[in-house]
Design an enzyme around this catalytic site. Structure first.
Site, PDB file in Angstrom:
ATOM      1  N   TYR A 212       6.389 -10.190   6.711  1.00 36.14           N
ATOM      2  CA  TYR A 212       6.331  -8.762   7.032  1.00 36.14           C
ATOM      3  C   TYR A 212       6.753  -8.535   8.482  1.00 36.14           C
ATOM      4  CZ  TYR A 212       3.422  -7.621   2.906  1.00 36.14           C
ATOM      5  OH  TYR A 212       2.943  -7.426   1.631  1.00 36.14           O
TER       6      TYR A 212
ATOM      7  N   ASP B   6       0.827  -1.199   0.000  1.00 36.80           N
ATOM      8  CA  ASP B   6       0.000   0.000   0.000  1.00 36.80           C
ATOM      9  C   ASP B   6       0.864   1.252   0.000  1.00 36.80           C
ATOM     10  OD1 ASP B   6      -2.314  -1.546   0.233  1.00 36.80           O
ATOM     11  OD2 ASP B   6      -2.225  -1.534   2.427  1.00 36.80           O
TER      12      ASP B   6
END
EC number: 5.4.99.12
Length: 265
Positions: free
Chosen positions: A111, A53
């Site tokens: 992540y 994003d």
């Protein structure tokens, strides 16, 4: 035609995410493609292992491209990094056979989400961490993180606009730990849904603030409704740190990031 895999580090602060957007909107993918196209003297299309994003960072985003241009690997790296903006860097490059695909051959992605938990915001880490000034029940958050491990339907923890056909994912590990004033969520899965990590982190932060108990996560999963969960954590503290592939591809494995945290492997 040659195929190359590349490892990319970038700060997402100035970009509307990884994927190429409409004209006039800066993306990491398009920025790198323009530079590689100049070096190759032909149009280059970059295929990334995943999407990030706006505002999300990466320490080792894997991608690949095909080209007719013949350059030494060092030439690709030095040429690209001399022309790329300072917030994007090619860390490694390797020639591959055509069987390799950065997205479709990936077996897992990983992540880290970094929270700075202190009374005052850190000016030098602006948009590199998420600042939380409230006191958090860290031990409770650590226990809660493990609830996300295993195979689950993550419908509740994906964005309403998520385009994935099905919401079931297998999370190999979901661990939260303290590192000084930092809280770090480390999560690895076979794949991620849009906003999945940020929504999980948002849930953990609300648990840490005493808004609900750990067992309420079970009810969130059962609801299969985004409205059943809490906030979406900001993109600032999120880092794509690793992508995993079958051993046959023998890709470089740089130290896990973000590097400024100096975390153990």
């Amino acid at each position: 035609m040659q195929r190359y895999a590349v490892g990319i580090e970038f700060s997402g602060i100035q970009y509307r995410g990884w994927q190429t957007q409409q004209p006039g909107v800066a993306s990491v993918q398009e920025t790198i493609e323009l530079v590689l196209s100049k070096i190759a003297d032909e149009p280059i299309t970059l295929h990334g292992a995943g999407r990030t994003d706006a505002g999300v960072h990466a320490t080792n985003m894997v991608a690949h491209f095909d080209t007719n241009a013949i350059r030494p690997e060092r030439g690709w790296i030095m040429g690209a990094n001399s022309q790329l903006p300072k917030d994007i860097s090619i860390q490694w490059i390797k020639q591959m056979d055509e069987e390799f695909h950065a997205r479709f051959k990936a077996t897992a992605r990983r992540y880290r989400y970094v929270v700075y938990n202190a009374p005052h915001r850190p000016a030098l880490l602006h948009k590199q961490v998420t600042h939380i000034y409230q006191k958090l029940d860290v031990q409770k958050m650590i226990k809660a993180a493990s609830k996300f491990e295993g195979t689950h339907n993550f419908e509740t923890f994906r964005a309403a606009a998520c385009q994935s056909n099905q919401p079931v994912r297998h999370v190999k590990h979901c661990r939260l730990f303290e590192h000084g004033r930092y809280l770090v969520l480390d999560i690895q899965a076979d794949g991620f849904l849009h906003h999945m990590v940020r929504n999980i982190m948002g849930c953990l932060l609300e648990i840490g603030q005493g808004m609900y108990e750990i067992d309420h996560i079970d009810a969130m999963f059962a609801a299969e409704d985004r409205k059943a969960a809490g906030i979406t954590a900001p993109p600032d503290g999120l880092y794509f740190i690793q992508c995993y592939y079958p051993e046959q591809f023998d890709l470089p494995q740089p130290p896990l990031g973000p590097h400024w945290l100096n975390l153990p492997e």
